[in-house]
Design a protein around this motif. Structure first.
Motif, PDB file in Angstrom:
ATOM      1  N   ALA A 150       0.807  -1.219   0.000  1.00 51.40           N
ATOM      2  CA  ALA A 150       0.000   0.000   0.000  1.00 51.40           C
ATOM      3  C   ALA A 150       0.842   1.271   0.000  1.00 51.40           C
ATOM      4  CB  ALA A 150      -0.948   0.010   1.201  1.00 51.40           C
ATOM      5  N   VAL A 151       2.119   1.164   0.393  1.00 55.19           N
ATOM      6  CA  VAL A 151       2.987   2.350   0.405  1.00 55.19           C
ATOM      7  C   VAL A 151       4.170   2.165  -0.538  1.00 55.19           C
ATOM      8  CG1 VAL A 151       2.337   3.172   2.702  1.00 55.19           C
ATOM      9  CG2 VAL A 151       4.177   1.482   2.472  1.00 55.19           C
ATOM     10  N   LEU A 152       4.005   1.306  -1.536  1.00 54.47           N
ATOM     11  CA  LEU A 152       5.097   0.991  -2.450  1.00 54.47           C
ATOM     12  C   LEU A 152       4.670   1.216  -3.897  1.00 54.47           C
ATOM     13  CD1 LEU A 152       8.000  -0.186  -2.062  1.00 54.47           C
ATOM     14  CD2 LEU A 152       7.023  -2.425  -2.579  1.00 54.47           C
ATOM     15  N   HIS A 204       6.350   5.583  -0.867  1.00 53.18           N
ATOM     16  CA  HIS A 204       5.664   6.879  -0.896  1.00 53.18           C
ATOM     17  C   HIS A 204       4.888   7.130   0.397  1.00 53.18           C
ATOM     18  CE1 HIS A 204       1.955   4.649  -1.772  1.00 53.18           C
ATOM     19  NE2 HIS A 204       2.586   4.051  -2.765  1.00 53.18           N
ATOM     20  N   GLY A 205       5.306   6.523   1.475  1.00 53.65           N
ATOM     21  CA  GLY A 205       4.668   6.743   2.769  1.00 53.65           C
ATOM     22  C   GLY A 205       5.093   5.683   3.755  1.00 53.65           C
ATOM     23  N   GLN A 206       4.521   5.741   4.925  1.00 55.14           N
ATOM     24  CA  GLN A 206       4.773   4.760   5.978  1.00 55.14           C
ATOM     25  C   GLN A 206       3.505   3.957   6.231  1.00 55.14           C
ATOM     26  OE1 GLN A 206       6.850   7.955   8.713  1.00 55.14           O
ATOM     27  NE2 GLN A 206       6.949   5.969   9.730  1.00 55.14           N
ATOM     28  N   MET A 256      -2.850   1.468   9.182  1.00 55.50           N
ATOM     29  CA  MET A 256      -2.996   2.842   8.707  1.00 55.50           C
ATOM     30  C   MET A 256      -1.697   3.328   8.084  1.00 55.50           C
ATOM     31  SD  MET A 256      -5.083   4.629  11.874  1.00 55.50           S
ATOM     32  CE  MET A 256      -5.307   6.179  10.995  1.00 55.50           C
ATOM     33  N   ASN A 257      -1.803   4.306   7.187  1.00 51.77           N
ATOM     34  CA  ASN A 257      -0.620   4.955   6.638  1.00 51.77           C
ATOM     35  C   ASN A 257      -0.361   6.261   7.354  1.00 51.77           C
ATOM     36  OD1 ASN A 257      -2.371   6.877   5.534  1.00 51.77           O
ATOM     37  ND2 ASN A 257      -2.362   5.936   3.495  1.00 51.77           N
TER      38      ASN A 257
END
Length: 240
Positions: A102-104, A158-160, A193-194
Motif C-alpha cells: 500500500a505504500v510501495l 511513498h509513505g509509511q 494505517m498509513n
C-alpha cells in the motif's frame, strides 16, 4: 471514569514497550527485530532480480509468515513437517503483503521482488501487527540498499505503514492487546494505517456481545493514537 486494571497494568491507551533493532541479521538487505512487549518478530526483506510472470512490467513485494515451534507456551509442530500452511498463516502473510504494498510504487521497483519474511520468535499477542510495523522498517532498509547500489533510480516508498490491535476487554476499549487480553476479549480488532491517517485495513470480530457503534469509534480512535506513536518510532529507528 474508573477503568478495571488491565492484566499488564497499562492504561487503556498505553502501548507495550516497543523497540526496533535494525540490521539484526547479516545477509538480508533489510532486517529488524520488532519487539512489542513480549512479542518478538524477526522481519527480513530480501531483494531478488526477478518478478512473477504476471508482473514483468513492474516489481513486486510478497510476504511470508511463520511461528517458531516454541514461540508460545507449548510446542507447535512446524508447518513444513505437516506438509501445508494453516489458513491462519496464509491469511496473515497476505495481510502483511497487502499492507506493505500500500505504500510501495511497484513501477519504480521494476524487475525486482522484495520478499518480507516475518518469523515469530516469541508470541504474546499482536504478531501480525508487529510483522507489518517491523516489516516496513525492513523494507525501508532494503530500498535504501537498492538505491545506494544503483539497482533502482527512484525511491518506491511513498509513505509509511503501521498496524496495531485494539479491543473490548472487560467491557472497556483498550489498545495493543497482549495474549492475556486477546484470549478473553469481547472484541478484537487489527487496524492498519498509513502516515496520512488513512486506513489500509480494518479486521474486527466480536466474540462476546455484538460490537456497538460507539465502541467501534473508541477502538478506531485508540488505534489512530497508537499508530501515530508507532510511525514516530519507525522514523526514529530509521534515522538511527
Amino acid at each position: 471514569m474508573t477503568f478495571p486494571a488491565r492484566p499488564s497494568g497499562r492504561a487503556p491507551d498505553e502501548l507495550r514497550a516497543i523497540s526496533f533493532q535494525r540490521h539484526y541479521t547479516r545477509h538480508a538487505e533489510g532486517s529488524v527485530l520488532a519487539c512489542f512487549g513480549e512479542t518478538h518478530v524477526l522481519c527480513t526483506a530480501s531483494v531478488e532480480a526477478r518478478t512473477p510472470p504476471w508482473r514483468r512490467d513492474s516489481g513486486w513485494l510478497t510476504a511470508e509468515y511463520g511461528m517458531l515451534p516454541r514461540a508460545t507456551h507449548t510446542r507447535s509442530r512446524r508447518e513444513a513437517a505437516q506438509g501445508r500452511q494453516s489458513g491462519r498463516t496464509q491469511e496473515i502473510q497476505r495481510l502483511v503483503g497487502r499492507s506493505l504494498r500500500a505504500v510501495l510504487d511497484l513501477e519504480a521497483l521494476a524487475g525486482f521482488t522484495i520478499t518480507v519474511d516475518c518469523d515469530v520468535l516469541q508470541a504474546d499477542g499482536g504478531t501480525r501487527t508487529a510483522s507489518i510495523t517491523g516489516g516496513y522498517i525492513a523494507v525501508a532498509d532494503a530500498v535504501r540498499y537498492m538505491l545506494d547500489s544503483g539497482q533502482i533510480k527512484k525511491d518506491p516508498l511513498h509513505g509509511q505503514i503501521a498496524a496495531i490491535s485494539a479491543g473490548i476487554h472487560a467491557g472497556h476499549a483498550v489498545l495493543d492487546l497482549d495474549y492475556a487480553e486477546d484470549s478473553t476479549c469481547e472484541t478484537d480488532m487489527n487496524i492498519v494505517m498509513n502516515d496520512a491517517g488513512q486506513f489500509v485495513e480494518l479486521q474486527g470480530t466480536a466474540e462476546g456481545h455484538a460490537l456497538r457503534r460507539e465502541e467501534l469509534t473508541q477502538l478506531i480512535d485508540l488505534a489512530t493514537h497508537g499508530i501515530q506513536t508507532l510511525l514516530q518510532l519507525q522514523r526514529e529507528a530509521l534515522e538511527g
